[in-house]
Scaffold this motif. Structure first.
Motif, short mmCIF file in Angstrom:
data_model
loop_
_atom_site.label_atom_id
_atom_site.label_comp_id
_atom_site.label_asym_id
_atom_site.label_seq_id
_atom_site.Cartn_x
_atom_site.Cartn_y
_atom_site.Cartn_z
N LEU A 1 21.42 -9.61 37.72
CA LEU A 1 21.90 -10.98 37.66
C LEU A 1 23.41 -11.02 37.49
O LEU A 1 24.00 -10.14 36.86
CB LEU A 1 21.22 -11.71 36.49
CG LEU A 1 19.70 -11.88 36.57
CD1 LEU A 1 19.17 -12.42 35.25
CD2 LEU A 1 19.32 -12.82 37.71
N SER A 2 24.02 -12.07 38.02
CA SER A 2 25.45 -12.26 37.82
C SER A 2 25.70 -12.80 36.42
O SER A 2 24.78 -13.22 35.72
CB SER A 2 25.98 -13.25 38.86
OG SER A 2 25.45 -14.55 38.61
N GLY A 3 26.99 -12.80 36.02
CA GLY A 3 27.33 -13.33 34.71
C GLY A 3 26.96 -14.80 34.57
O GLY A 3 26.47 -15.23 33.52
N GLU A 4 27.18 -15.58 35.62
CA GLU A 4 26.84 -17.01 35.57
C GLU A 4 25.33 -17.22 35.49
O GLU A 4 24.86 -18.13 34.80
CB GLU A 4 27.41 -17.72 36.80
CG GLU A 4 28.94 -17.80 36.77
CD GLU A 4 29.50 -18.42 38.03
OE1 GLU A 4 28.72 -18.69 38.97
OE2 GLU A 4 30.73 -18.64 38.09
N GLU A 5 24.56 -16.35 36.16
CA GLU A 5 23.11 -16.47 36.09
C GLU A 5 22.60 -16.13 34.69
O GLU A 5 21.70 -16.78 34.16
CB GLU A 5 22.47 -15.55 37.13
CG GLU A 5 22.63 -16.06 38.56
CD GLU A 5 22.15 -15.05 39.59
OE1 GLU A 5 21.67 -15.49 40.65
OE2 GLU A 5 22.26 -13.83 39.32
N LYS A 6 23.20 -15.11 34.09
CA LYS A 6 22.83 -14.75 32.72
C LYS A 6 23.16 -15.88 31.74
O LYS A 6 22.39 -16.19 30.84
CB LYS A 6 23.53 -13.46 32.30
CG LYS A 6 23.04 -12.22 33.04
CD LYS A 6 23.84 -10.99 32.61
CE LYS A 6 23.41 -9.76 33.38
NZ LYS A 6 24.20 -8.57 33.00
N ALA A 7 24.36 -16.49 31.95
CA ALA A 7 24.75 -17.61 31.09
C ALA A 7 23.78 -18.77 31.26
O ALA A 7 23.39 -19.42 30.28
CB ALA A 7 26.17 -18.05 31.43
N ALA A 8 23.36 -19.02 32.49
CA ALA A 8 22.43 -20.12 32.77
C ALA A 8 21.09 -19.88 32.09
O ALA A 8 20.51 -20.78 31.46
CB ALA A 8 22.24 -20.28 34.27
N ILE A 9 20.58 -18.64 32.19
CA ILE A 9 19.30 -18.31 31.56
C ILE A 9 19.39 -18.43 30.05
O ILE A 9 18.48 -18.95 29.38
CB ILE A 9 18.87 -16.88 31.97
CG1 ILE A 9 18.54 -16.85 33.47
CG2 ILE A 9 17.67 -16.43 31.15
CD1 ILE A 9 18.26 -15.46 34.00
N LEU A 10 20.49 -17.96 29.49
CA LEU A 10 20.68 -18.06 28.04
C LEU A 10 20.69 -19.51 27.59
O LEU A 10 20.01 -19.88 26.62
CB LEU A 10 21.98 -17.38 27.64
CG LEU A 10 22.36 -17.47 26.15
CD1 LEU A 10 21.33 -16.76 25.29
CD2 LEU A 10 23.74 -16.86 25.92
N LYS B 1 15.43 -9.81 28.72
CA LYS B 1 16.52 -8.87 28.92
C LYS B 1 17.88 -9.54 28.73
O LYS B 1 18.80 -8.94 28.19
CB LYS B 1 16.41 -8.23 30.30
CG LYS B 1 15.28 -7.23 30.40
CD LYS B 1 15.32 -6.45 31.70
CE LYS B 1 14.24 -5.38 31.72
NZ LYS B 1 14.28 -4.56 32.95
N VAL B 2 18.00 -10.79 29.18
CA VAL B 2 19.24 -11.52 29.00
C VAL B 2 19.50 -11.77 27.51
O VAL B 2 20.62 -11.57 27.01
CB VAL B 2 19.22 -12.86 29.76
CG1 VAL B 2 20.40 -13.75 29.34
CG2 VAL B 2 19.27 -12.63 31.27
N LEU B 3 18.46 -12.20 26.79
CA LEU B 3 18.61 -12.45 25.36
C LEU B 3 18.92 -11.15 24.60
O LEU B 3 19.72 -11.15 23.67
CB LEU B 3 17.33 -13.09 24.81
CG LEU B 3 17.02 -14.51 25.30
CD1 LEU B 3 15.68 -14.99 24.74
CD2 LEU B 3 18.13 -15.47 24.93
N ASP B 4 18.29 -10.06 25.02
CA ASP B 4 18.55 -8.77 24.38
C ASP B 4 19.99 -8.32 24.61
O ASP B 4 20.65 -7.83 23.69
CB ASP B 4 17.58 -7.72 24.93
CG ASP B 4 17.76 -6.38 24.22
OD1 ASP B 4 17.62 -6.33 22.99
OD2 ASP B 4 18.05 -5.38 24.91
N GLU B 5 20.48 -8.51 25.83
CA GLU B 5 21.86 -8.14 26.14
C GLU B 5 22.85 -8.99 25.33
O GLU B 5 23.84 -8.49 24.80
CB GLU B 5 22.14 -8.31 27.63
CG GLU B 5 23.57 -7.93 28.02
CD GLU B 5 23.83 -8.07 29.52
OE1 GLU B 5 25.02 -8.05 29.90
OE2 GLU B 5 22.87 -8.19 30.28
N PHE B 6 22.56 -10.28 25.23
CA PHE B 6 23.41 -11.18 24.45
C PHE B 6 23.45 -10.75 22.99
O PHE B 6 24.52 -10.70 22.37
CB PHE B 6 22.90 -12.61 24.56
CG PHE B 6 23.60 -13.59 23.67
CD1 PHE B 6 24.90 -14.01 23.96
CD2 PHE B 6 22.99 -14.09 22.53
CE1 PHE B 6 25.56 -14.91 23.14
CE2 PHE B 6 23.65 -14.98 21.71
CZ PHE B 6 24.93 -15.40 22.01
#
Length: 335
Positions: A5-14, A56-61
Motif C-alpha cells: 500500500l502507498s502512504g496515502e492508502e495506509k493513512a486512509a485505512i488508519l 498490518k497498517v495498525l501494527d505498522e503505525f
C-alpha cells in the motif's frame, strides 16, 4: 498486503479504523488542505479492506509510534536496542528509517543534542514558564541537569509548570516559541505540540539528585498539595522499596553494591531497613548490620547519592521487565 500500500492508502485505512469523529480531528490538525483532499479521495476509492490489511497498517503505525517514543526518551541507540529485542535487527532498522523523517520536525530537536550545562546558562534568566516549556521537550537526563542547577525557588515553580503544561493554551505556547526563536536557530516549528504534564515532570524528577527532588516536593506540597500527591504516586523513591514484592527486593539486592546499600540504609527509616534485612540471608544481614554500625558519621549528600544509585537499579530492572514497581497500591510482581 499492507506492505504494497502507498502512504496515502495506509493513512486512509488508519483513519477509517479510528472512526469519523477522531479522524476528522486528526485531519483538521495534522494535514494540509491538499493532503486532506488526496486522502479523502483515497478513502472514497477504497472498495474493500481486508482484516489482514487493516491489522498490518495498525501494527505498522504502532511500531512507528513506539520507535519515536523510544528515540525521544532515550536516543537512537536506546531505541535501536529495544526494537531489536522486540522485532529483530532487520525490522528494527526498517522502522527507524521510516520514523527518522518525522523526527526532523520535532521542536527543540537540536537542543536535545546539546550539553545540558550550556542550556543552564541559556535558560537561567528566562521566565519559569519558558524554562518549563523547554524542559518538557528535552530528554529527562538533560532536563534533570538543568533543573538541578536552577535556584531552589525557581526549581519548584518550573516543576509545577512542567506538570501543568497540558493546561497551557496554544496562544501561550506560541508566544514561548516566538521568544525562543529569537535566541535559538533550531526552533523551526510553531505548531502546537503535546508536551509536559505530570508524567513529563516525573520523568525529569526520576533523574535529578535526591536533594533537588526533596526541595521540589517541599515547595509543591506547600503550593499545590494535590499536584504533589499526584506526582508522588507516579514516582519511585528509595523509601518505596517496602512496596516491592519480596522476590523483587531480592532481585534488586543482587545488583546493588554492599557499600552503597549500607550507606543508603544509614539514612533510611526502620521499616525500610527491616524489609531489606528480611530479604537477606542471616549471615549477610549480620555483616551488613555490623558495617552500618561501625560506619561512623556520614554526609547526608553521600547517603542520598547511595539511595539514588539503588533507585536507579530498581528503575532499570523495571524498564527491562524483570520487576514491576507498584503503582496506585498494586503489588509488584516478577514478570
Amino acid at each position: 498486503m499492507a506492505i504494497d500500500l502507498s502512504g496515502e492508502e495506509k493513512a486512509a485505512i488508519l483513519l477509517m479504523s479510528l472512526g469519523a469523529d477522531l479522524s476528522s480531528k486528526i485531519l483538521k490538525h495534522g494535514f494540509t488542505d491538499d493532503e486532506i483532499e488526496r486522502i479523502t479521495g483515497v478513502i472514497t476509492d477504497l472498495d474493500h479492506i481486508s482484516r489482514e490489511e487493516t491489522d498490518k497498517v495498525l501494527d505498522e503505525f504502532y511500531q512507528l509510534l513506539q520507535a519515536r517514543k523510544y528515540i525521544l526518551n532515550g536516543g537512537l541507540d536506546y531505541a535501536k536496542e529495544l526494537l531489536e529485542r522486540t522485532v529483530g535487527p532487520v525490522k528494527a532498522q526498517e522502522i527507524l528509517e521510516k520514523v527518522s523523517h518525522s523526527l526532523r520536525q520535532v521542536p527543540f530537536q537540536n537542543l536535545r543534542k546539546s550539553d545540558p550545562r550550556q542550556l543552564v546558562t541559556f535558560l537561567r534568566d528566562e521566565h519559569p514558564q519558558t524554562i518549563a516549556f523547554v524542559l518538557a521537550h528535552l530528554k529527562p537526563d538533560q532536563a534533570a541537569v538543568v533543573l538541578s542547577e536552577l535556584n531552589p525557588d525557581v526549581q519548584a515553580e518550573v516543576a509545577r509548570r512542567v506538570a501543568t503544561l497540558d493546561r497551557t493554551s496554544p496562544e501561550v505556547a506560541k508566544e514561548i516559541e516566538q521568544v525562543l526563536e529569537q535566541k535559538i536557530a533550531s526552533v523551526a516549528s510553531t505548531e502546537e505540540t503535546v508536551v509536559g504534564g505530570v508524567k513529563s515532570l516525573v520523568n525529569i524528577l526520576n533523574k535529578v539528585d535526591r536533594s533537588t527532588e526533596k526541595a521540589i516536593f517541599e515547595h509543591l506540597e506547600g503550593k499545590d498539595p494535590d499536584l504533589a500527591e499526584e506526582v508522588r504516586r507516579l514516582m519511585f523513591i528509595f523509601e518505596d522499596i517496602v512496596k516491592l514484592h519480596d522476590v523483587s527486593i531480592q532481585r534488586v539486592l543482587r545488583e546493588v553494591d554492599t557499600k552503597d546499600l549500607a550507606l543508603a540504609m544509614r539514612g533510611a527509616n526502620k521499616e525500610v531497613n527491616e524489609r531489606i534485612f528480611k530479604n537477606m540471608s542471616k549471615r549477610a544481614a549480620d555483616m551488613l548490620r555490623e558495617e552500618i554500625e561501625y560506619m561512623g558519621p556520614v554526609r547526608l549528600r553521600d547517603v542520598e547519592q547511595a539511595q539514588q544509585k539503588i533507585v536507579n537499579v530498581i528503575r532499570r530492572l523495571e524498564e527491562s521487565g524483570e520487576i514491576v514497581i507498584s503503582r496506585g497500591g498494586e503489588d509488584a510482581i516478577i514478570v
